[in-house]
Design a protein around this motif. Sequence first.
Motif, short mmCIF file in Angstrom:
data_model
loop_
_atom_site.label_atom_id
_atom_site.label_comp_id
_atom_site.label_asym_id
_atom_site.label_seq_id
_atom_site.Cartn_x
_atom_site.Cartn_y
_atom_site.Cartn_z
N SER A 62 0.84 -1.39 0.18
CA SER A 62 0.01 0.01 -0.07
C SER A 62 0.74 1.55 0.03
O SER A 62 0.54 2.08 -0.59
CB SER A 62 -0.91 0.17 1.25
N THR A 63 1.96 1.24 0.67
CA THR A 63 2.87 2.59 0.78
C THR A 63 3.07 3.26 -0.58
O THR A 63 2.87 4.47 -0.66
CB THR A 63 4.09 1.90 1.23
N ASP A 108 8.39 -7.96 -6.88
CA ASP A 108 7.95 -9.11 -6.47
C ASP A 108 6.36 -9.08 -6.87
O ASP A 108 5.78 -8.02 -7.34
CB ASP A 108 7.77 -9.37 -5.18
N ARG A 158 2.47 -10.92 -6.13
CA ARG A 158 1.52 -12.04 -5.52
C ARG A 158 1.19 -13.08 -6.90
O ARG A 158 0.88 -12.64 -8.01
CB ARG A 158 0.27 -11.55 -4.95
N HIS A 177 10.13 -8.14 6.29
CA HIS A 177 10.52 -8.88 4.95
C HIS A 177 10.58 -7.47 4.01
O HIS A 177 10.04 -6.46 4.14
CB HIS A 177 9.47 -9.90 4.46
N ALA A 205 10.38 -7.32 -0.63
CA ALA A 205 9.79 -8.00 -2.02
C ALA A 205 9.12 -9.03 -1.48
O ALA A 205 8.27 -8.62 -0.48
CB ALA A 205 11.04 -8.22 -2.93
N LYS A 216 6.02 -0.16 11.58
CA LYS A 216 7.47 -0.39 10.81
C LYS A 216 8.51 -0.31 12.11
O LYS A 216 9.64 -1.00 11.83
CB LYS A 216 7.76 0.13 9.70
C1 6PG Z 1 4.05 -6.82 -1.67
C2 6PG Z 1 5.27 -5.92 -1.41
C3 6PG Z 1 6.13 -5.95 0.06
C4 6PG Z 1 5.52 -4.78 0.54
C5 6PG Z 1 5.86 -4.76 2.09
C6 6PG Z 1 5.18 -3.49 2.64
O1 6PG Z 1 4.30 -7.48 -2.55
O2 6PG Z 1 3.43 -6.82 -0.66
O3 6PG Z 1 6.22 -5.86 -2.56
O4 6PG Z 1 7.41 -6.29 0.24
O5 6PG Z 1 6.56 -3.65 0.03
O6 6PG Z 1 4.79 -5.80 2.52
O7 6PG Z 1 3.81 -3.33 2.34
P1 6PG Z 1 3.06 -1.99 2.80
O8 6PG Z 1 3.54 -0.86 1.81
O9 6PG Z 1 1.66 -2.32 2.61
O10 6PG Z 1 3.20 -1.64 4.15
#
Ligand code: 6PG
Length: 240
Positions: A44-45, A69, A71, A147, A149, A198
């Motif tokens: 989301s960021t 990366d 899903r 984590h 990616a 975070k």
């Molecule tokens: C994904 C991202 C993952 C993400 C982090 C932070 O596919 O979800 O690439 O690495 O950058 O989980 O996620 P938020 O920005 O939603 O906190």
Amino acid sequence: MMKQVEVLADKNALIQRSLELVVEKLQAAVAERGIFTIALSGGSTPRPLYEALAQQDLPWDKVHIFWGDERYVPLSHPDSNEGMARAAWLDRVPIPAANIHPMPTNEPDPAIAAQKHEQELQQFFHIPSGVFPAMDMVLLGMGDDGHTASLFPHTQALEVADRLITVGNKDGQPRITFTAPLINHARCVLFIVAGASKQPALTAVFAPEGDAAIYPSRLIQPQGELWWLLDQAAAQNLPS
Ligand code: 6PG
């Protein structure tokens, strides 16, 4: 490696600063080499950053988009990182379709999809297997667990040192992900991290000692530039 950490007052300031940095690196790469290659993060960021990039007048025909990366879902799925970036940005700018290189998620076996994407990168960068290309920029987020990616704690993906792309695993759900060495070959890695949730992982990732198997973002030590753009909420307990 050049490591730069900037703490911004709030998320809006963080997004504005990340926009400046991406535009600066894009324009420099295009001026120097006539092309800018960037791997996007999901989650989301970065969405407001992508929305801001959609308002910019940039040489889109010289920009090539990858993802760090993905899903393992179809493009139409709400969790698709490609779907989010297209809706927020790529469908709103005149970037040639051929400049967008999504991670495939339509193979029954994610390992085959990872292999296919690795071959696509090797063809794009004209490199043999065993050679890592230098992306101009890899955008990364960081999960509350540290984590980045789809390199999740205690997963096999963290060990992969001889491939560009591998299969990640989040709670049994497959992901396709850049490997740590591919990320580390980038000219510039930019982490964008916001929010108090975070903060504990950031403290562990920034600590002088620590276990990258528990906090995979510790693996990211690029030979090029490493930028951490944080908001106050995320950075509140970091040593100044
Ligand atoms: C994904 C991202 C993952 C993400 C982090 C932070 O596919 O979800 O690439 O690495 O950058 O989980 O996620 P938020 O920005 O939603 O906190």
